[in-house]
Design a protein around this motif. Sequence first.
Motif, PDB file in Angstrom:
ATOM      1  N   ILE A   1       0.766  -1.330  -0.067  1.00 21.89           N
ATOM      2  CA  ILE A   1      -0.038  -0.023   0.007  1.00 21.89           C
ATOM      3  C   ILE A   1       0.821   1.477  -0.161  1.00 21.89           C
ATOM      4  CG2 ILE A   1      -1.726   1.420   1.299  1.00 21.89           C
ATOM      5  CD1 ILE A   1      -2.575  -1.295   2.366  1.00 21.89           C
ATOM      6  N   ASN A   2       1.793   1.269   0.674  1.00 23.61           N
ATOM      7  CA  ASN A   2       2.839   2.473   0.894  1.00 23.61           C
ATOM      8  C   ASN A   2       3.648   2.595  -0.468  1.00 23.61           C
ATOM      9  OD1 ASN A   2       2.155   2.454   3.630  1.00 23.61           O
ATOM     10  ND2 ASN A   2       4.062   1.787   4.365  1.00 23.61           N
ATOM     11  N   VAL A   3       3.883   1.486  -1.084  1.00 20.56           N
ATOM     12  CA  VAL A   3       4.604   1.691  -2.536  1.00 20.56           C
ATOM     13  C   VAL A   3       3.331   2.154  -3.390  1.00 20.56           C
ATOM     14  CG1 VAL A   3       5.438   0.421  -4.472  1.00 20.56           C
ATOM     15  CG2 VAL A   3       6.279  -0.027  -2.017  1.00 20.56           C
ATOM     16  N   GLN A   4       2.278   1.920  -3.460  1.00 15.91           N
ATOM     17  CA  GLN A   4       1.187   2.283  -4.366  1.00 15.91           C
ATOM     18  C   GLN A   4       1.051   3.728  -4.236  1.00 15.91           C
ATOM     19  OE1 GLN A   4       0.211   0.629  -7.103  1.00 15.91           O
ATOM     20  NE2 GLN A   4       1.612  -0.812  -6.341  1.00 15.91           N
ATOM     21  N   GLU A   5       1.119   4.164  -2.986  1.00 13.09           N
ATOM     22  CA  GLU A   5       0.947   5.756  -2.613  1.00 13.09           C
ATOM     23  C   GLU A   5       2.150   6.378  -2.991  1.00 13.09           C
ATOM     24  OE1 GLU A   5       0.427   5.887   1.618  1.00 13.09           O
ATOM     25  OE2 GLU A   5      -1.672   5.289   1.701  1.00 13.09           O
ATOM     26  N   GLY A   6       3.370   5.754  -3.100  1.00 13.31           N
ATOM     27  CA  GLY A   6       4.570   6.406  -3.550  1.00 13.31           C
ATOM     28  C   GLY A   6       4.544   6.675  -5.115  1.00 13.31           C
TER      29      GLY A   6
ATOM     30  N   ASN B   1      11.695   2.582 -10.148  1.00  9.66           N
ATOM     31  CA  ASN B   1      12.165   1.596  -8.648  1.00  9.66           C
ATOM     32  C   ASN B   1      10.846   1.527  -7.926  1.00  9.66           C
ATOM     33  OD1 ASN B   1      14.822   2.006  -9.548  1.00  9.66           O
ATOM     34  ND2 ASN B   1      14.914   3.945  -8.438  1.00  9.66           N
ATOM     35  N   LEU B   2       9.953   2.074  -7.982  1.00  8.85           N
ATOM     36  CA  LEU B   2       8.643   1.809  -6.900  1.00  8.85           C
ATOM     37  C   LEU B   2       7.945   0.772  -7.735  1.00  8.85           C
ATOM     38  CD1 LEU B   2       7.358   5.295  -6.028  1.00  8.85           C
ATOM     39  CD2 LEU B   2       8.375   3.604  -4.522  1.00  8.85           C
TER      40      LEU B   2
END
Length: 271
Positions: free
Chosen positions: A64-69, A208-209
């Motif tokens: 979820i954090n990566v998707q927000e990034g 990268n994300l």
Amino acid sequence: MIVTHNMVYLNTVNKLTKDEKNRSESMKKISSGLKINRAGDNAAGSSISSSLKAKILSLSRAQINVQEGLGVTGAVTKSLDAISNNNLGRLKEISMRAANDTSGSFDRRVAQGEIEQVLKDIDSTANSTKYNGKNLLAPPLQPISLQVGFKGEDTFKIELFDTTTSNIGLSGIDVLTSENALAAMDKIDNAIDIVSRYVSKAGSYESNLSYMSNSLSDYELKLTKSMSSIEDVDVAKESIQFTQYDIITQAAQALLVQANQRPEAVIQLLK
């Protein structure tokens, strides 16, 4: 002759109790689909399963954090493309027209009006590019740190860019004279180079994300498979086992009736 204690009956009751427990446990596994319904079913397996569950939950949050990034980098990239392709390209076109000696003073005043409007558009885009209320392309700017794993050091930092006209060197440019228009062209070229670097950096963050997202997804799938091999029951195999327990239980119940009748027959003979 001792008829008070019926050992056959007692042994049968003991066996029946165990078989009924096994039958109940088997039915519970089939109903839940799990081999481990409580820690006592498999202490070691339960401990490993709990650890895997914690890691899987952490990986889900990291996803979820990566998707927000990616949401942040997507917003940044979209605005940078608009500034680079639409605004700066238009500024270069206007300044080139104004630098031409065929343009008169009236033409240059009109061009200056367009220049000022485009500069306002750039600042408007920079100031309105936000994510959850956080500025992404205009002060105040702070790097965004993402937690992308279940360890404290598993972080990813996104640096943000100030694309306001004052920061990319476009404040106060004018094209009211041929000389000023030529100077403006140089400043615009420099601004194009700055924003292009920003676009490249934002693109690398996004790449990268995206890679991290795929890696986290693969890792989560592997852990889930490992947990499944520990917890999930083989329904077909367990169904066969349940049928066996059921048959044994029925046989024990029939034997129990017979065993209970034997001492009564002896007592009748002694009457």
